[in-house]
Design a protein around this motif. Structure first.
Motif, PDB file in Angstrom:
ATOM      1  N   MET A  84       0.847  -1.182   0.000  1.00 51.29           N
ATOM      2  CA  MET A  84       0.000   0.000   0.000  1.00 51.29           C
ATOM      3  C   MET A  84       0.888   1.240   0.000  1.00 51.29           C
ATOM      4  O   MET A  84       1.851   1.325   0.740  1.00 51.29           O
ATOM      5  CB  MET A  84      -0.910  -0.028   1.232  1.00 51.29           C
ATOM      6  CG  MET A  84      -1.848   1.137   1.333  1.00 51.29           C
ATOM      7  SD  MET A  84      -2.952   0.983   2.751  1.00 51.29           S
ATOM      8  CE  MET A  84      -4.321   1.929   2.164  1.00 51.29           C
ATOM      9  N   ASN A  85       0.546   2.187  -0.840  1.00 53.63           N
ATOM     10  CA  ASN A  85       1.300   3.420  -0.977  1.00 53.63           C
ATOM     11  C   ASN A  85       0.507   4.568  -0.352  1.00 53.63           C
ATOM     12  O   ASN A  85      -0.723   4.510  -0.291  1.00 53.63           O
ATOM     13  CB  ASN A  85       1.539   3.691  -2.464  1.00 53.63           C
ATOM     14  CG  ASN A  85       2.542   4.777  -2.694  1.00 53.63           C
ATOM     15  OD1 ASN A  85       2.355   5.907  -2.256  1.00 53.63           O
ATOM     16  ND2 ASN A  85       3.601   4.451  -3.400  1.00 53.63           N
ATOM     17  N   ILE A  86       1.195   5.620   0.073  1.00 55.92           N
ATOM     18  CA  ILE A  86       0.535   6.774   0.689  1.00 55.92           C
ATOM     19  C   ILE A  86      -0.556   7.332  -0.217  1.00 55.92           C
ATOM     20  O   ILE A  86      -1.588   7.796   0.252  1.00 55.92           O
ATOM     21  CB  ILE A  86       1.560   7.871   1.076  1.00 55.92           C
ATOM     22  CG1 ILE A  86       0.889   9.025   1.829  1.00 55.92           C
ATOM     23  CG2 ILE A  86       2.275   8.417  -0.140  1.00 55.92           C
ATOM     24  CD1 ILE A  86       0.579   8.732   3.246  1.00 55.92           C
ATOM     25  N   SER A  91      -7.427   7.828   0.496  1.00 55.18           N
ATOM     26  CA  SER A  91      -8.386   8.611  -0.278  1.00 55.18           C
ATOM     27  C   SER A  91      -8.243  10.115  -0.093  1.00 55.18           C
ATOM     28  O   SER A  91      -8.694  10.887  -0.930  1.00 55.18           O
ATOM     29  CB  SER A  91      -9.810   8.187   0.078  1.00 55.18           C
ATOM     30  OG  SER A  91     -10.105   8.528   1.427  1.00 55.18           O
ATOM     31  N   PHE A  92      -7.614  10.539   0.970  1.00 60.66           N
ATOM     32  CA  PHE A  92      -7.506  11.971   1.254  1.00 60.66           C
ATOM     33  C   PHE A  92      -6.127  12.545   0.927  1.00 60.66           C
ATOM     34  O   PHE A  92      -5.846  13.707   1.227  1.00 60.66           O
ATOM     35  CB  PHE A  92      -7.860  12.256   2.719  1.00 60.66           C
ATOM     36  CG  PHE A  92      -7.047  11.473   3.714  1.00 60.66           C
ATOM     37  CD1 PHE A  92      -5.889  11.995   4.242  1.00 60.66           C
ATOM     38  CD2 PHE A  92      -7.452  10.209   4.116  1.00 60.66           C
ATOM     39  CE1 PHE A  92      -5.138  11.276   5.155  1.00 60.66           C
ATOM     40  CE2 PHE A  92      -6.716   9.487   5.033  1.00 60.66           C
ATOM     41  CZ  PHE A  92      -5.551  10.023   5.557  1.00 60.66           C
ATOM     42  N   VAL A  93      -5.268  11.769   0.296  1.00 61.05           N
ATOM     43  CA  VAL A  93      -3.926  12.217  -0.082  1.00 61.05           C
ATOM     44  C   VAL A  93      -3.897  12.442  -1.589  1.00 61.05           C
ATOM     45  O   VAL A  93      -4.387  11.623  -2.352  1.00 61.05           O
ATOM     46  CB  VAL A  93      -2.860  11.182   0.334  1.00 61.05           C
ATOM     47  CG1 VAL A  93      -1.502  11.530  -0.253  1.00 61.05           C
ATOM     48  CG2 VAL A  93      -2.788  11.070   1.844  1.00 61.05           C
ATOM     49  N   SER A  94      -3.345  13.558  -2.005  1.00 60.40           N
ATOM     50  CA  SER A  94      -3.210  13.871  -3.432  1.00 60.40           C
ATOM     51  C   SER A  94      -1.760  14.181  -3.746  1.00 60.40           C
ATOM     52  O   SER A  94      -1.082  14.868  -2.987  1.00 60.40           O
ATOM     53  CB  SER A  94      -4.054  15.088  -3.806  1.00 60.40           C
ATOM     54  OG  SER A  94      -5.418  14.798  -3.722  1.00 60.40           O
ATOM     55  N   ARG A  95      -1.300  13.695  -4.858  1.00 61.87           N
ATOM     56  CA  ARG A  95       0.028  14.007  -5.353  1.00 61.87           C
ATOM     57  C   ARG A  95      -0.123  14.556  -6.764  1.00 61.87           C
ATOM     58  O   ARG A  95      -1.137  14.363  -7.413  1.00 61.87           O
ATOM     59  CB  ARG A  95       0.930  12.759  -5.357  1.00 61.87           C
ATOM     60  CG  ARG A  95       1.229  12.238  -3.964  1.00 61.87           C
ATOM     61  CD  ARG A  95       2.076  13.246  -3.188  1.00 61.87           C
ATOM     62  NE  ARG A  95       2.456  12.770  -1.889  1.00 61.87           N
ATOM     63  CZ  ARG A  95       1.885  13.141  -0.742  1.00 61.87           C
ATOM     64  NH1 ARG A  95       0.876  13.978  -0.749  1.00 61.87           N
ATOM     65  NH2 ARG A  95       2.334  12.687   0.411  1.00 61.87           N
ATOM     66  N   GLY A  96       0.883  15.224  -7.226  1.00 59.33           N
ATOM     67  CA  GLY A  96       0.814  15.820  -8.558  1.00 59.33           C
ATOM     68  C   GLY A  96       0.523  17.301  -8.434  1.00 59.33           C
ATOM     69  O   GLY A  96       1.200  18.013  -7.695  1.00 59.33           O
ATOM     70  N   ALA A 118       2.529  15.608   9.272  1.00 62.84           N
ATOM     71  CA  ALA A 118       2.393  16.110   7.897  1.00 62.84           C
ATOM     72  C   ALA A 118       0.927  16.222   7.503  1.00 62.84           C
ATOM     73  O   ALA A 118       0.521  17.173   6.824  1.00 62.84           O
ATOM     74  CB  ALA A 118       3.146  15.197   6.925  1.00 62.84           C
ATOM     75  N   ILE A 119       0.124  15.264   7.945  1.00 63.70           N
ATOM     76  CA  ILE A 119      -1.316  15.310   7.657  1.00 63.70           C
ATOM     77  C   ILE A 119      -1.937  16.522   8.342  1.00 63.70           C
ATOM     78  O   ILE A 119      -2.671  17.303   7.722  1.00 63.70           O
ATOM     79  CB  ILE A 119      -2.000  14.004   8.094  1.00 63.70           C
ATOM     80  CG1 ILE A 119      -1.571  12.850   7.176  1.00 63.70           C
ATOM     81  CG2 ILE A 119      -3.524  14.162   8.093  1.00 63.70           C
ATOM     82  CD1 ILE A 119      -1.973  11.470   7.663  1.00 63.70           C
ATOM     83  N   ILE A 120      -1.646  16.692   9.611  1.00 58.70           N
ATOM     84  CA  ILE A 120      -2.223  17.810  10.365  1.00 58.70           C
ATOM     85  C   ILE A 120      -1.748  19.150   9.788  1.00 58.70           C
ATOM     86  O   ILE A 120      -2.525  20.101   9.687  1.00 58.70           O
ATOM     87  CB  ILE A 120      -1.898  17.679  11.859  1.00 58.70           C
ATOM     88  CG1 ILE A 120      -2.657  16.477  12.439  1.00 58.70           C
ATOM     89  CG2 ILE A 120      -2.240  18.955  12.618  1.00 58.70           C
ATOM     90  CD1 ILE A 120      -2.252  16.090  13.825  1.00 58.70           C
ATOM     91  N   LYS A 121      -0.485  19.229   9.396  1.00 56.37           N
ATOM     92  CA  LYS A 121       0.044  20.459   8.800  1.00 56.37           C
ATOM     93  C   LYS A 121      -0.752  20.850   7.562  1.00 56.37           C
ATOM     94  O   LYS A 121      -1.019  22.029   7.323  1.00 56.37           O
ATOM     95  CB  LYS A 121       1.514  20.269   8.447  1.00 56.37           C
ATOM     96  CG  LYS A 121       2.157  21.458   7.770  1.00 56.37           C
ATOM     97  CD  LYS A 121       3.586  21.105   7.354  1.00 56.37           C
ATOM     98  CE  LYS A 121       4.051  21.915   6.207  1.00 56.37           C
ATOM     99  NZ  LYS A 121       3.476  21.575   4.911  1.00 56.37           N
ATOM    100  N   ASP A 122      -1.136  19.857   6.772  1.00 55.76           N
ATOM    101  CA  ASP A 122      -1.864  20.135   5.532  1.00 55.76           C
ATOM    102  C   ASP A 122      -3.372  20.318   5.729  1.00 55.76           C
ATOM    103  O   ASP A 122      -4.061  20.769   4.807  1.00 55.76           O
ATOM    104  CB  ASP A 122      -1.636  19.009   4.516  1.00 55.76           C
ATOM    105  CG  ASP A 122      -0.228  19.011   3.952  1.00 55.76           C
ATOM    106  OD1 ASP A 122       0.517  19.987   4.190  1.00 55.76           O
ATOM    107  OD2 ASP A 122       0.135  18.017   3.292  1.00 55.76           O
ATOM    108  N   ALA A 123      -3.892  19.945   6.890  1.00 54.59           N
ATOM    109  CA  ALA A 123      -5.332  20.023   7.133  1.00 54.59           C
ATOM    110  C   ALA A 123      -5.794  21.478   7.053  1.00 54.59           C
ATOM    111  O   ALA A 123      -5.214  22.365   7.662  1.00 54.59           O
ATOM    112  CB  ALA A 123      -5.681  19.424   8.489  1.00 54.59           C
ATOM    113  N   ARG A 124      -6.825  21.669   6.299  1.00 57.65           N
ATOM    114  CA  ARG A 124      -7.408  23.006   6.150  1.00 57.65           C
ATOM    115  C   ARG A 124      -8.792  22.982   6.786  1.00 57.65           C
ATOM    116  O   ARG A 124      -9.747  22.468   6.207  1.00 57.65           O
ATOM    117  CB  ARG A 124      -7.517  23.378   4.673  1.00 57.65           C
ATOM    118  CG  ARG A 124      -6.192  23.458   3.948  1.00 57.65           C
ATOM    119  CD  ARG A 124      -6.354  23.726   2.453  1.00 57.65           C
ATOM    120  NE  ARG A 124      -7.480  23.057   1.832  1.00 57.65           N
ATOM    121  CZ  ARG A 124      -7.465  21.793   1.383  1.00 57.65           C
ATOM    122  NH1 ARG A 124      -6.380  21.061   1.503  1.00 57.65           N
ATOM    123  NH2 ARG A 124      -8.527  21.280   0.819  1.00 57.65           N
ATOM    124  N   THR A 125      -8.903  23.534   7.953  1.00 58.05           N
ATOM    125  CA  THR A 125     -10.195  23.473   8.644  1.00 58.05           C
ATOM    126  C   THR A 125     -11.236  24.376   7.999  1.00 58.05           C
ATOM    127  O   THR A 125     -12.422  24.226   8.297  1.00 58.05           O
ATOM    128  CB  THR A 125     -10.036  23.816  10.132  1.00 58.05           C
ATOM    129  OG1 THR A 125      -9.433  25.100  10.254  1.00 58.05           O
ATOM    130  CG2 THR A 125      -9.213  22.773  10.862  1.00 58.05           C
TER     131      THR A 125
END
Length: 116
Positions: A1-3, A7-12, A58-65
């Protein structure tokens, strides 16, 4: 399994660890946050080498409330519940001792390699 399987991770074009759609439905966002936390924890379970990698940070840093704080409330609430269950079986002070010993060994090995 890759990051990127989460479902909530986007790359590109959108390189983020927190890609959630804006919504006004707080309850639905909380429920979705719960699901995202389970995905995250399953990912960690399948990738034990990531222990201590600060992926959660890293997830929390990117979270946009502004998209809806419910996502983060559900996510962190589920992570916290699971953390509390784990604490019933593991002493956090012992974990700190073990982690410090690990880093001390790594530092000793690094210094020996540099000296060689």
């Amino acid at each position: 399994m890759n990051i990127t399987d989460l479902s909530f991770v986007s790359r590109g074009e959108r390189n983020t660890n927190w890609d959630v759609p804006p919504t006004d439905d707080y309850i639905a966002a909380c429920a979705r946050g719960d699901e995202m936390a389970v995905e995250y924890m399953q990912y960690l379970r399948l990738n034990p080498g990531l222990k201590g990698s600060n992926l959660l940070g890293a997830i929390i840093k990117d979270a946009r409330t502004q998209d809806n704080p419910g996502y983060l409330v559900g996510f962190l609430g589920t992570v916290e519940r699971m953390m509390c269950k784990g604490l019933a079986e593991r002493d956090p002070m012992q974990d700190l001792i073990d982690t410090r010993a690990y880093y001390a060994r790594a530092e000793t090995e690094r210094n020996a390699a540099i000296a060689a």
